[in-house]
Design a protein around this motif. Structure first.
Motif, PDB file in Angstrom:
ATOM      1  N   VAL A   1       0.850  -1.197   0.000  1.00 15.67           N
ATOM      2  CA  VAL A   1       0.000   0.000   0.000  1.00 15.67           C
ATOM      3  C   VAL A   1       0.883   1.243   0.000  1.00 15.67           C
ATOM      4  O   VAL A   1       1.904   1.291   0.680  1.00 15.67           O
ATOM      5  CB  VAL A   1      -0.923   0.020   1.241  1.00 15.67           C
TER       6      VAL A   1
ATOM      7  N   ALA B   1      -2.748   6.632  -8.744  1.00  7.46           N
ATOM      8  CA  ALA B   1      -3.525   5.402  -8.545  1.00  7.46           C
ATOM      9  C   ALA B   1      -3.238   4.389  -9.652  1.00  7.46           C
ATOM     10  O   ALA B   1      -3.016   3.202  -9.382  1.00  7.46           O
ATOM     11  CB  ALA B   1      -5.021   5.731  -8.498  1.00  7.46           C
TER      12      ALA B   1
ATOM     13  N   SER C   1       0.313   2.956  -9.387  1.00  2.00           N
ATOM     14  CA  SER C   1       0.391   2.062  -8.239  1.00  2.00           C
ATOM     15  C   SER C   1      -0.153   0.680  -8.594  1.00  2.00           C
ATOM     16  O   SER C   1       0.493  -0.333  -8.330  1.00  2.00           O
ATOM     17  CB  SER C   1      -0.411   2.640  -7.064  1.00  2.00           C
ATOM     18  N   ARG C   2      -1.310   0.637  -9.205  1.00  4.83           N
ATOM     19  CA  ARG C   2      -1.894  -0.653  -9.571  1.00  4.83           C
ATOM     20  C   ARG C   2      -1.015  -1.421 -10.548  1.00  4.83           C
ATOM     21  O   ARG C   2      -0.899  -2.641 -10.471  1.00  4.83           O
ATOM     22  CB  ARG C   2      -3.290  -0.458 -10.192  1.00  4.83           C
TER      23      ARG C   2
ATOM     24  N   TYR D   1       0.435  -2.224  -6.243  1.00  5.46           N
ATOM     25  CA  TYR D   1       0.211  -1.531  -4.979  1.00  5.46           C
ATOM     26  C   TYR D   1      -1.185  -0.938  -4.961  1.00  5.46           C
ATOM     27  O   TYR D   1      -1.740  -0.604  -6.011  1.00  5.46           O
ATOM     28  CB  TYR D   1       1.234  -0.397  -4.792  1.00  5.46           C
ATOM     29  N   ASP D   2      -1.747  -0.813  -3.771  1.00  5.05           N
ATOM     30  CA  ASP D   2      -2.985  -0.066  -3.607  1.00  5.05           C
ATOM     31  C   ASP D   2      -2.664   1.292  -3.001  1.00  5.05           C
ATOM     32  O   ASP D   2      -1.577   1.509  -2.481  1.00  5.05           O
ATOM     33  CB  ASP D   2      -3.956  -0.847  -2.705  1.00  5.05           C
TER      34      ASP D   2
ATOM     35  N   ALA E   1     -13.292   0.880   1.173  1.00  2.00           N
ATOM     36  CA  ALA E   1     -12.807   0.901  -0.209  1.00  2.00           C
ATOM     37  C   ALA E   1     -13.701   1.802  -1.042  1.00  2.00           C
ATOM     38  O   ALA E   1     -14.928   1.714  -0.966  1.00  2.00           O
ATOM     39  CB  ALA E   1     -12.809  -0.510  -0.782  1.00  2.00           C
TER      40      ALA E   1
ATOM     41  N   LEU F   1      -9.424   3.425   1.055  1.00  2.00           N
ATOM     42  CA  LEU F   1      -8.563   2.781   0.072  1.00  2.00           C
ATOM     43  C   LEU F   1      -9.129   3.072  -1.315  1.00  2.00           C
ATOM     44  O   LEU F   1     -10.295   2.808  -1.595  1.00  2.00           O
ATOM     45  CB  LEU F   1      -8.532   1.272   0.307  1.00  2.00           C
TER      46      LEU F   1
ATOM     47  N   VAL G   1      -9.660   2.526  -5.121  1.00  2.27           N
ATOM     48  CA  VAL G   1      -9.594   1.463  -6.116  1.00  2.27           C
ATOM     49  C   VAL G   1     -10.137   2.010  -7.431  1.00  2.27           C
ATOM     50  O   VAL G   1     -11.238   2.552  -7.460  1.00  2.27           O
ATOM     51  CB  VAL G   1     -10.422   0.244  -5.679  1.00  2.27           C
TER      52      VAL G   1
ATOM     53  N   GLY H   1     -10.988  -5.485  -9.270  1.00  2.00           N
ATOM     54  CA  GLY H   1     -10.477  -4.746  -8.121  1.00  2.00           C
ATOM     55  C   GLY H   1     -11.430  -4.844  -6.934  1.00  2.00           C
ATOM     56  O   GLY H   1     -11.006  -4.953  -5.782  1.00  2.00           O
TER      57      GLY H   1
ATOM     58  N   VAL I   1     -10.326  -6.562  -3.176  1.00  6.07           N
ATOM     59  CA  VAL I   1     -10.297  -5.966  -1.836  1.00  6.07           C
ATOM     60  C   VAL I   1     -11.128  -6.763  -0.834  1.00  6.07           C
ATOM     61  O   VAL I   1     -10.808  -6.790   0.352  1.00  6.07           O
ATOM     62  CB  VAL I   1     -10.742  -4.482  -1.845  1.00  6.07           C
TER      63      VAL I   1
ATOM     64  N   GLN J   1      -9.357  -6.431   2.761  1.00  9.95           N
ATOM     65  CA  GLN J   1      -8.700  -5.128   2.896  1.00  9.95           C
ATOM     66  C   GLN J   1      -9.633  -4.041   3.388  1.00  9.95           C
ATOM     67  O   GLN J   1      -9.193  -2.920   3.631  1.00  9.95           O
ATOM     68  CB  GLN J   1      -8.102  -4.703   1.543  1.00  9.95           C
TER      69      GLN J   1
END
Lengths: 342, 342
Positions: free
Chosen positions: A67, A91, A94-95, A99-100, B69, B102, B104, B112, B116, B121
DNA sequence: TTGTACGCGTTATCAT
DNA sequence: ATGATAACGCGTACAA
């Protein structure tokens, strides 16, 4: 929703595949040789159960969260489109790297920043707006994970900082106004509240603009304009009275200024010269598209993320420092395009 | 950054306070009586060490993550300012309730969303844009944690869905155009790509607009306008040719349309009547402020979060269903304000 | 090539 | 009112 279907664990996968739990783990990490037969068995079981490793357990054991914390200044004067570009780009990247992104508002000040570290909620952090004297600088030094600052605090020793080249940008804009014939310049500066918050790029931009104007022998007046209703209107009342038409250097509230000029029937590029510090989207979507130095939020984000992942892969080999993303002038319709000899 | 300072654990706190580790835990959860003396000892030790509980360990043991999320459609046609309002509001309210957010991206599609949940998560999810036939609907039903959908999928049994009242909004806008004298209406509809993605509010809005126009006996032509460069220009070429000035119903690309009209020297509210579906900020920041039905992203977010926290507190007592946030017309300058008798 | 066993830092049960 | 202890689910050192 119906009743909470229990989420399968690696133990469930192991049972279904007829192997031990550790074998399941090793199949995932690839940290030891597994026979092709066993591997298939395990992968099939995973597919069948739609297994995903439990994030908490994995973080606890491996000390890695996958994360990235993103500290977002929702209350800054950045335009929504600029801020959104940062968030979106960070974002996405990261994906792409598995990573989130954990969203942390910078309203909490340094506290939210400290919290995500102390709770071990992230493997890295990105700070989107930094003060000259920023409490998060010292926290970042002591932090268990790396941080990238977007912006330059005064004390940036041993820090990883990256930002757009506001200094050159300011100089370019002032020169552009002078080149199209402005003999006086008025700057629409950031809200006094934001300035009081000591945001690093304000003095960087302003200082460079004032130096450049001095070099050109053109007087520059800097006005900090409140964001509230009427702020930009009062600015224009003040600046345009007695029929004055100084060159306008717009550092902030770009959209409001474009509209306000239009409503007064004053045409940028015809009646008055206007240059702005603005991202591409905002500069284009004005009544009259603005000649602007782009803030390139997408480029800055991409370079910041490249650096961050280098840092995550090899912390030792990735030196700290200040990185600058080049600024670039795009001429649109808000300035008279007088031919110049350069 | 300097060397990774180790983060203190509850064991460190216990040692410093001279109590057992479990006592530290009980001080945090408050789930059993602790003598005032011991409590002080523990709290002081926590302060001194800047202790925060490890998120992974806590999640693993308690099955609660304190994370929500947020599934964000970065590639939607929502304006940056509207999308940002959703994100900002949801982030603020989450923090007020001691939750983190978080992020997404919905580019991953349902994947996605599934991830999660499967990785445990989050304790809940919010989906910001939903298709009529949305794969996430079935996933949400089987999910171990509650989900709030912002938008109405076709099959919403047992789901918690909330959205702005697009139907009434469309009707209001059509009526407004008719009331100011439009005898034909052309709608600037969403990008065909978005329409093909089956976004739920497109047919809701369009259907209600067409019904309302039929009731008023006014022809309505719906054009799906691509987001690409030139899309809005071609729309206007088509709509305005031969000097026609139909009432414009702008559902999408509000900012681009405002600018495009201006550049053609056509004044909304004077030469042509324009109404829009738009949030407040976007409607205000046009060359000519637009009469609009507000999408109220802030209100929708707040109500969604209220519902979500009710759901987290007492899942049984919080019934599923569809909630509608009232739409509201704000008259600005893009329509002739002809007195009407109602 | 695979299985057994331990511990990451919590929460909560069982003792005392 | 407090302490020892057993999971939670995963990664990996140690055995075989």
């Amino acid at each position: 929703m119906s009743e909470a279907a229990r989420v399968p664990t690696s133990k469930d996968v192991a049972r279904l595949a007829g192997v031990s739990q550790s074998t399941v783990s090793y199949v995932m990490t690839g940290k030891r040789a597994i026979s092709e037969k066993t591997r298939r068995l395990v992968l099939d079981a995973m597919d069948q159960l739609l297994y995903e490793p439990n994030a908490g357990a994995r973080a606890l054991r491996s000390q890695r969260t996958s994360v990235i914390a993103l500290i977002v200044p929702f209350d800054s004067e950045m335009s929504a489109s600029e801020l959104m570009t940062f968030i979106k780009e960070i974002a996405y990247i990261s994906r792409q790297n598995d990573y989130d992104v954990l969203l942390v508002t910078s309203d909490e000040g340094a506290e939210g920043f400290r919290r995500v570290f102390a709770r071990a909620q992230c493997d890295a952090a990105i700070v989107l707006e930094v003060a000259k004297s920023d409490k998060r600088v010292e926290l970042a030094r002591q932090a268990p994970v790396p941080t990238i600052f977007i912006g330059f605090p005064d004390d940036s020793d041993d820090l990883h900082c990256i930002d757009m080249d506001f200094e050159t940008g300011a100089e370019t804009l002032v020169n552009e106004l002078c080149d199209v014939g402005s003999t006086e310049i008025v700057a629409l500066g950031w809200d006094p509240v934001l300035a009081a918050r000591d945001v690093n790029y304000i003095p960087r931009f302003r200082g460079a603009a004032e130096s450049a104007a001095a070099r050109r022998g053109v007087p520059l007046r800097w006005l900090s304009v409140p964001r509230e209703e009427g702020g930009v209107e009062e600015f224009l009342d003040e600046v345009l009275r007695d029929g004055r038409r100084p060159g306008l250097l717009v550092a902030s509230q770009v959209a409001k200024l474009g509209i306000a000029l239009f409503r007064r029937g004053i045409r940028a590029g015809t009646d008055i010269d206007v240059v702005a510090l603005s991202n591409h989207a905002d500069a284009e979507t004005q009544p009259i598209p603005l000649t602007a130095v782009s803030t390139h939020p997408g480029d800055v984000s991409r370079q910041a993320m490249d650096w961050l992942f280098a840092l995550l892969r090899s912390p030792e080999a990735t030196a700290p420092g200040r990185r600058v993303v080049a600024s670039e002038l795009v001429r649109r319709e808000s300035t008279r395009h007088i031919p110049r000899d350069n």
